[in-house]
Design a protein around this motif. Structure first.
Motif, PDB file in Angstrom:
ATOM      1  N   MET A   1      33.331  -9.829  57.049  1.00 13.36           N
ATOM      2  CA  MET A   1      32.923 -10.900  56.813  1.00 13.36           C
ATOM      3  C   MET A   1      33.872 -12.036  56.809  1.00 13.36           C
ATOM      4  SD  MET A   1      30.735 -12.299  53.745  1.00 13.36           S
ATOM      5  CE  MET A   1      30.316 -14.077  53.212  1.00 13.36           C
ATOM      6  N   ASN A   2      33.842 -13.367  57.636  1.00 15.94           N
ATOM      7  CA  ASN A   2      34.732 -14.408  57.576  1.00 15.94           C
ATOM      8  C   ASN A   2      34.943 -15.044  56.193  1.00 15.94           C
ATOM      9  OD1 ASN A   2      35.155 -13.981  60.339  1.00 15.94           O
ATOM     10  ND2 ASN A   2      33.950 -15.318  61.199  1.00 15.94           N
ATOM     11  N   LEU A   3      36.322 -15.506  55.805  1.00  9.74           N
ATOM     12  CA  LEU A   3      36.452 -16.141  54.846  1.00  9.74           C
ATOM     13  C   LEU A   3      35.713 -17.422  54.796  1.00  9.74           C
ATOM     14  CD1 LEU A   3      37.979 -16.526  52.005  1.00  9.74           C
ATOM     15  CD2 LEU A   3      39.806 -17.545  53.137  1.00  9.74           C
ATOM     16  N   ILE A   4      34.647 -17.726  53.985  1.00 13.13           N
ATOM     17  CA  ILE A   4      34.092 -19.239  53.798  1.00 13.13           C
ATOM     18  C   ILE A   4      34.570 -20.032  52.732  1.00 13.13           C
ATOM     19  CG2 ILE A   4      32.199 -18.319  55.070  1.00 13.13           C
ATOM     20  CD1 ILE A   4      30.665 -18.050  52.727  1.00 13.13           C
ATOM     21  N   PHE A   5      35.111 -19.291  51.716  1.00 11.35           N
ATOM     22  CA  PHE A   5      35.525 -20.150  50.587  1.00 11.35           C
ATOM     23  C   PHE A   5      36.957 -20.666  50.642  1.00 11.35           C
ATOM     24  CE2 PHE A   5      32.116 -17.563  49.245  1.00 11.35           C
ATOM     25  CZ  PHE A   5      30.946 -18.600  48.370  1.00 11.35           C
ATOM     26  N   GLY A   6      37.353 -21.804  50.983  1.00 12.31           N
ATOM     27  CA  GLY A   6      38.508 -22.385  51.018  1.00 12.31           C
ATOM     28  C   GLY A   6      38.865 -23.375  49.896  1.00 12.31           C
ATOM     29  N   THR A   7      40.233 -23.773  50.079  1.00 11.97           N
ATOM     30  CA  THR A   7      40.641 -24.954  48.993  1.00 11.97           C
ATOM     31  C   THR A   7      39.621 -26.157  48.755  1.00 11.97           C
ATOM     32  OG1 THR A   7      42.129 -25.726  50.559  1.00 11.97           O
ATOM     33  CG2 THR A   7      42.792 -24.178  48.922  1.00 11.97           C
ATOM     34  N   ASP A   8      38.874 -26.596  49.960  1.00 10.12           N
ATOM     35  CA  ASP A   8      38.102 -27.680  49.924  1.00 10.12           C
ATOM     36  C   ASP A   8      36.821 -27.314  49.736  1.00 10.12           C
ATOM     37  OD1 ASP A   8      40.333 -29.266  49.864  1.00 10.12           O
ATOM     38  OD2 ASP A   8      40.632 -29.239  52.232  1.00 10.12           O
ATOM     39  N   GLY A   9      36.143 -26.370  49.396  1.00 10.95           N
ATOM     40  CA  GLY A   9      34.676 -25.942  49.405  1.00 10.95           C
ATOM     41  C   GLY A   9      34.453 -24.774  50.269  1.00 10.95           C
ATOM     42  N   ILE A  10      33.039 -24.683  50.579  1.00 13.02           N
ATOM     43  CA  ILE A  10      32.678 -23.791  51.444  1.00 13.02           C
ATOM     44  C   ILE A  10      32.684 -24.154  52.862  1.00 13.02           C
ATOM     45  CG2 ILE A  10      30.703 -22.392  52.006  1.00 13.02           C
ATOM     46  CD1 ILE A  10      29.917 -22.499  49.292  1.00 13.02           C
ATOM     47  N   ARG A  11      33.196 -23.331  53.941  1.00 14.24           N
ATOM     48  CA  ARG A  11      33.399 -23.929  55.119  1.00 14.24           C
ATOM     49  C   ARG A  11      32.656 -22.837  56.126  1.00 14.24           C
ATOM     50  NH1 ARG A  11      34.744 -28.971  54.621  1.00 14.24           N
ATOM     51  NH2 ARG A  11      36.497 -29.468  53.525  1.00 14.24           N
ATOM     52  N   GLY A  12      32.217 -23.221  57.095  1.00 10.55           N
ATOM     53  CA  GLY A  12      31.450 -22.281  58.039  1.00 10.55           C
ATOM     54  C   GLY A  12      30.362 -23.187  59.037  1.00 10.55           C
ATOM     55  N   ILE A  13      29.981 -22.702  59.865  1.00 10.59           N
ATOM     56  CA  ILE A  13      29.013 -23.186  60.894  1.00 10.59           C
ATOM     57  C   ILE A  13      27.429 -22.714  60.043  1.00 10.59           C
ATOM     58  CG2 ILE A  13      27.930 -23.105  63.042  1.00 10.59           C
ATOM     59  CD1 ILE A  13      30.466 -22.101  64.163  1.00 10.59           C
ATOM     60  N   ALA A  14      26.827 -24.003  59.893  1.00 14.00           N
ATOM     61  CA  ALA A  14      25.429 -23.883  59.638  1.00 14.00           C
ATOM     62  C   ALA A  14      24.662 -23.053  60.241  1.00 14.00           C
ATOM     63  CB  ALA A  14      24.685 -25.313  59.594  1.00 14.00           C
ATOM     64  N   ASN A  15      23.859 -22.136  59.738  1.00  7.36           N
ATOM     65  CA  ASN A  15      22.725 -20.864  60.154  1.00  7.36           C
ATOM     66  C   ASN A  15      23.750 -19.711  60.870  1.00  7.36           C
ATOM     67  OD1 ASN A  15      20.331 -22.407  59.056  1.00  7.36           O
ATOM     68  ND2 ASN A  15      20.602 -23.679  61.139  1.00  7.36           N
ATOM     69  N   ARG A  16      24.735 -19.957  60.593  1.00  4.18           N
ATOM     70  CA  ARG A  16      25.439 -18.751  61.221  1.00  4.18           C
ATOM     71  C   ARG A  16      26.401 -18.152  59.571  1.00  4.18           C
ATOM     72  NH1 ARG A  16      28.357 -20.181  66.907  1.00  4.18           N
ATOM     73  NH2 ARG A  16      26.245 -20.655  68.027  1.00  4.18           N
ATOM     74  N   GLN A  17      27.471 -18.686  59.388  1.00  2.00           N
ATOM     75  CA  GLN A  17      28.244 -18.288  58.148  1.00  2.00           C
ATOM     76  C   GLN A  17      27.458 -19.102  56.999  1.00  2.00           C
ATOM     77  OE1 GLN A  17      30.185 -20.192  60.580  1.00  2.00           O
ATOM     78  NE2 GLN A  17      31.584 -18.593  61.222  1.00  2.00           N
ATOM     79  N   ILE A  18      27.009 -20.277  57.066  1.00  2.00           N
ATOM     80  CA  ILE A  18      26.410 -21.016  55.753  1.00  2.00           C
ATOM     81  C   ILE A  18      24.944 -21.110  56.259  1.00  2.00           C
ATOM     82  CG2 ILE A  18      26.352 -23.278  54.656  1.00  2.00           C
ATOM     83  CD1 ILE A  18      29.217 -21.727  54.515  1.00  2.00           C
ATOM     84  N   SER A  19      24.232 -20.308  55.595  1.00  2.00           N
ATOM     85  CA  SER A  19      22.675 -20.037  55.589  1.00  2.00           C
ATOM     86  C   SER A  19      21.981 -20.579  54.409  1.00  2.00           C
ATOM     87  CB  SER A  19      22.296 -18.469  55.682  1.00  2.00           C
ATOM     88  OG  SER A  19      22.681 -17.944  54.714  1.00  2.00           O
ATOM     89  N   ALA A  20      20.829 -20.638  54.372  1.00  2.00           N
ATOM     90  CA  ALA A  20      20.121 -20.908  53.195  1.00  2.00           C
ATOM     91  C   ALA A  20      20.049 -20.159  52.083  1.00  2.00           C
ATOM     92  CB  ALA A  20      18.629 -21.252  53.634  1.00  2.00           C
ATOM     93  N   ASN A  21      20.064 -19.070  52.461  1.00  2.00           N
ATOM     94  CA  ASN A  21      20.242 -17.743  51.620  1.00  2.00           C
ATOM     95  C   ASN A  21      21.500 -17.911  50.850  1.00  2.00           C
ATOM     96  OD1 ASN A  21      19.025 -15.179  50.249  1.00  2.00           O
ATOM     97  ND2 ASN A  21      20.627 -14.197  51.493  1.00  2.00           N
ATOM     98  N   LEU A  22      22.645 -18.032  51.342  1.00  2.00           N
ATOM     99  CA  LEU A  22      24.083 -18.185  51.001  1.00  2.00           C
ATOM    100  C   LEU A  22      23.938 -19.452  49.825  1.00  2.00           C
ATOM    101  CD1 LEU A  22      26.946 -17.536  50.577  1.00  2.00           C
ATOM    102  CD2 LEU A  22      27.283 -19.233  52.439  1.00  2.00           C
ATOM    103  N   ALA A  23      23.334 -20.539  50.337  1.00  2.00           N
ATOM    104  CA  ALA A  23      23.506 -21.816  49.581  1.00  2.00           C
ATOM    105  C   ALA A  23      22.436 -21.549  48.046  1.00  2.00           C
ATOM    106  CB  ALA A  23      22.832 -22.983  50.359  1.00  2.00           C
TER     107      ALA A  23
END
Length: 70
Positions: A1-23
């Motif tokens: 799994m790619n790192l999505i938590f960075g120093t400025d929040g959660i980063r990623g492409i919506a509906n790929r790394q950042i899903s409704a389930n994750l949110a």
């Protein structure tokens, strides 16, 4: 799994790394953390920018928080 938590929040492409389930689960985790505080009433403020994915993320995050009673 790619790192999505960075120093400025959660980063990623919506509906790929950042899903409704994750949110949803991020919101739930936030609520659990807030409820560990001794205060009985906890509140959060959610802001968003104008990207198309903003509504999906805000709704899912809010649902997770509210599912825990915050």
């Amino acid at each position: 799994m790619n790192l999505i938590f960075g120093t400025d929040g959660i980063r990623g492409i919506a509906n790929r790394q950042i899903s409704a389930n994750l949110a949803f689960f991020v919101g739930k985790s936030l609520a659990i953390r807030l409820l560990q505080n001794e205060k009985k009433q906890q509140k959060i403020v959610v802001g968003q920018d104008t990207r198309v994915s903003g509504d999906m993320i805000v709704c899912a995050l809010s649902a997770g928080v509210m599912s825990m009673g915050v």
